[in-house]
Design a protein around this motif. Structure first.
Motif, PDB file in Angstrom:
ATOM      1  N   THR A 198      73.611  86.504  -3.790  1.00  0.00           N
ATOM      2  CA  THR A 198      74.935  85.879  -3.750  1.00  0.00           C
ATOM      3  C   THR A 198      76.011  86.952  -3.890  1.00  0.00           C
ATOM      4  O   THR A 198      75.793  87.987  -4.536  1.00  0.00           O
ATOM      5  N   PHE A 199      77.168  86.712  -3.276  1.00  0.00           N
ATOM      6  CA  PHE A 199      78.279  87.650  -3.402  1.00  0.00           C
ATOM      7  C   PHE A 199      79.575  86.993  -2.926  1.00  0.00           C
ATOM      8  O   PHE A 199      79.562  86.018  -2.172  1.00  0.00           O
ATOM      9  N   LEU A 200      80.684  87.574  -3.389  1.00  0.00           N
ATOM     10  CA  LEU A 200      82.007  87.108  -2.995  1.00  0.00           C
ATOM     11  C   LEU A 200      82.797  88.329  -2.513  1.00  0.00           C
ATOM     12  O   LEU A 200      83.258  89.131  -3.318  1.00  0.00           O
ATOM     13  N   PRO A 201      82.928  88.542  -1.190  1.00  0.00           N
ATOM     14  CA  PRO A 201      83.634  89.710  -0.666  1.00  0.00           C
ATOM     15  C   PRO A 201      85.117  89.705  -1.065  1.00  0.00           C
ATOM     16  O   PRO A 201      85.798  88.684  -0.946  1.00  0.00           O
ATOM     17  N   GLY A 202      85.603  90.849  -1.578  1.00  0.00           N
ATOM     18  CA  GLY A 202      86.999  90.971  -1.972  1.00  0.00           C
ATOM     19  C   GLY A 202      87.901  91.175  -0.774  1.00  0.00           C
ATOM     20  O   GLY A 202      87.448  91.365   0.366  1.00  0.00           O
TER      21      GLY A 202
ATOM     22  N   CYS B  74      77.716  90.689   6.225  1.00  0.00           N
ATOM     23  CA  CYS B  74      77.567  89.270   6.533  1.00  0.00           C
ATOM     24  C   CYS B  74      78.461  88.490   5.574  1.00  0.00           C
ATOM     25  O   CYS B  74      78.894  88.995   4.545  1.00  0.00           O
ATOM     26  N   GLY B  75      78.768  87.275   5.896  1.00  0.00           N
ATOM     27  CA  GLY B  75      79.689  86.487   5.089  1.00  0.00           C
ATOM     28  C   GLY B  75      81.136  86.791   5.458  1.00  0.00           C
ATOM     29  O   GLY B  75      81.426  87.572   6.372  1.00  0.00           O
TER      30      GLY B  75
ATOM     31  N   ARG C 285      85.132  84.252   0.570  1.00  0.00           N
ATOM     32  CA  ARG C 285      84.271  83.055   0.597  1.00  0.00           C
ATOM     33  C   ARG C 285      82.936  83.375  -0.061  1.00  0.00           C
ATOM     34  O   ARG C 285      82.316  84.401   0.216  1.00  0.00           O
ATOM     35  N   TRP C 286      82.536  82.489  -0.950  1.00  0.00           N
ATOM     36  CA  TRP C 286      81.254  82.628  -1.637  1.00  0.00           C
ATOM     37  C   TRP C 286      80.114  82.597  -0.613  1.00  0.00           C
ATOM     38  O   TRP C 286      80.084  81.755   0.281  1.00  0.00           O
ATOM     39  N   SER C 287      79.165  83.545  -0.745  1.00  0.00           N
ATOM     40  CA  SER C 287      78.072  83.641   0.226  1.00  0.00           C
ATOM     41  C   SER C 287      76.716  83.645  -0.466  1.00  0.00           C
ATOM     42  O   SER C 287      76.559  84.230  -1.557  1.00  0.00           O
ATOM     43  N   GLU C 288      75.776  83.011   0.170  1.00  0.00           N
ATOM     44  CA  GLU C 288      74.375  83.064  -0.233  1.00  0.00           C
ATOM     45  C   GLU C 288      73.569  83.489   0.982  1.00  0.00           C
ATOM     46  O   GLU C 288      73.701  82.885   2.051  1.00  0.00           O
ATOM     47  N   VAL C 289      72.763  84.534   0.814  1.00  0.00           N
ATOM     48  CA  VAL C 289      71.993  85.048   1.949  1.00  0.00           C
ATOM     49  C   VAL C 289      70.540  85.283   1.524  1.00  0.00           C
ATOM     50  O   VAL C 289      70.242  85.540   0.354  1.00  0.00           O
TER      51      VAL C 289
END
Length: 367
Positions: A170-174, A181-182, A186-190
């Motif tokens: 999981t990650f949230l790109p700044g 990806c993502g 926006r909150w992402s789950e990969v």
């Protein structure tokens, strides 16, 4: 080339008293040819120059004891002067090569035809690191190849060792990010794979560098944990002959296969032996361990009078085939292995074993 040598003889296997490693030159030197020798003498140095080798990999360190002065009219000083003037890189794999499962004692055991041989004595801990990263499954192959190319994932005589588990990252790109990806904000789950490998100290920096070069993420998650692994070698090996034979017959086998003109043995000539311990170089003090592991005979060199008596008292026969001849077997063995590894790594480097004899002893004499 130094990285290949250290994969075969990890510096972590070296004893504290040793002075092995890079002795002359630079780790960054580029070489086209490598000469493997038991030790560096004037003749070996001239051989390296004649064969246009840029590097010598030896077993016995030319600089074994600290030098208080460097005088050209003393043997060590003159040799050091000549090495420096030649521009050669000299790397010594000493006790690390003794303990390596691909070193002196494995070569000795195989030359004598021992089967199922294992390290002699207990195994000490080897210091290293566990390197872990997380990446998309489609990039697993490239990352693994990069790490293996850097020398990671070597466990004993096995290469390409790793462990992989799948999970969700999981990650949230700044706002200033450039996500692989993502989307920003926006909150992402990969779906990701956790890849972990064992790395020895000398390979760590390159392993991280190679991994970073192929990792798809802008900010790769790379974890490095100090780790201890059972030492994968041991000074000496023990195994079985294909068949039991007389002690004097085994002594004759040592004389022929080790090309040693003067082999001596302690024990009854007619005694039947099959389980054999070997220790290249000086190994008379390994008799106790050899006997505890069930050896019938110890093959080594430089055995003293009292060591031979102690071994016989413990019920162990001893064959002394000399320091030089029980270690010289590693030269073609190491040269062949380094050549195979260089070829597998795509290196255009010629590797050859020294043809110079450096044994100081002769036999015979007039009575």
């Amino acid at each position: 080339m130094i990285e290949l040598v250290e994969r075969l003889a990890p510096p972590g296997l070296a004893e504290e008293w040793d002075s092995a490693g890079l002795q002359f030159g630079s780790r960054n030197a580029e070489v086209d040819a490598v000469l493997v020798a038991l030790e560096v003498s004037g003749e070996v140095l001239r051989e390296a120059i004649a064969r246009k080798a840029g590097m010598v990999v030896c077993h016995h360190p030319p600089l074994f004891r600290p030098l208080r002065r460097l005088l050209e009219d003393e043997p060590e000083g003159a040799l050091a002067r000549d090495i420096v003037r030649s521009g050669l890189t000299v790397y010594a794999a000493h006790s690390s090569l003794d303990a390596s499962p691909q070193g002196v004692n494995t070569a000795l055991a195989e030359v004598l035809g021992l089967r199922d041989h294992v390290p002699l004595g207990g195994a000490a801990a080897l210091e290293g690191f566990k390197l872990v990263t997380f990446l998309p499954p489609e990039h697993l192959g490239a990352a693994s190849e990069a790490l293996f190319r850097a020398g990671a994932g070597v466990i004993g005589d096995y290469e390409g060792c790793s462990f992989r588990t799948e999970g969700v990252g999981t990650f949230l790109p700044g706002p200033g990010s450039r996500p692989f990806c993502g989307e920003k904000g926006r909150w992402s789950e990969v779906r990701e794979v956790r890849l972990e490998v064992w790395v020895e100290g000398p390979c760590l920096e390159r392993a991280v560098r190679e991994l970073m070069a192929v990792h798809p993420y802008e900010e790769p998650a790379i974890d490095i944990y100090p780790a201890r692994s059972p030492r994968r070698g041991g000074t000496g090996r023990i195994g079985d002959l294909p068949r039991a034979m007389r002690l004097d017959e085994l002594a004759g086998l040592c004389r022929r296969r080790l090309a040693c003109p003067a082999v001596r043995f302690a024990g009854a000539a007619e005694a039947r032996v099959r389980r054999v311990a070997v220790c290249g170089g000086r190994g008379g003090d390994r008799a106790g361990e050899a006997r505890r592991m069930g050896a019938d005979v110890l093959v080594t060199g430089d055995v003293s009078h009292h060591e031979a008596l102690a071994a016989l008292g413990a019920g162990l026969a001893v064959i002394d085939a000399g320091h030089y001849h029980t270690e010289r077997v590693v030269v073609p063995f190491l040269a062949r292995r380094l050549a195979e590894m260089a070829d597998a790594a795509g290196m255009e480097i010629e590797v050859f074993g020294s043809e110079r004899e450096t044994c100081p002893w002769q036999t015979g004499g007039e009575g």
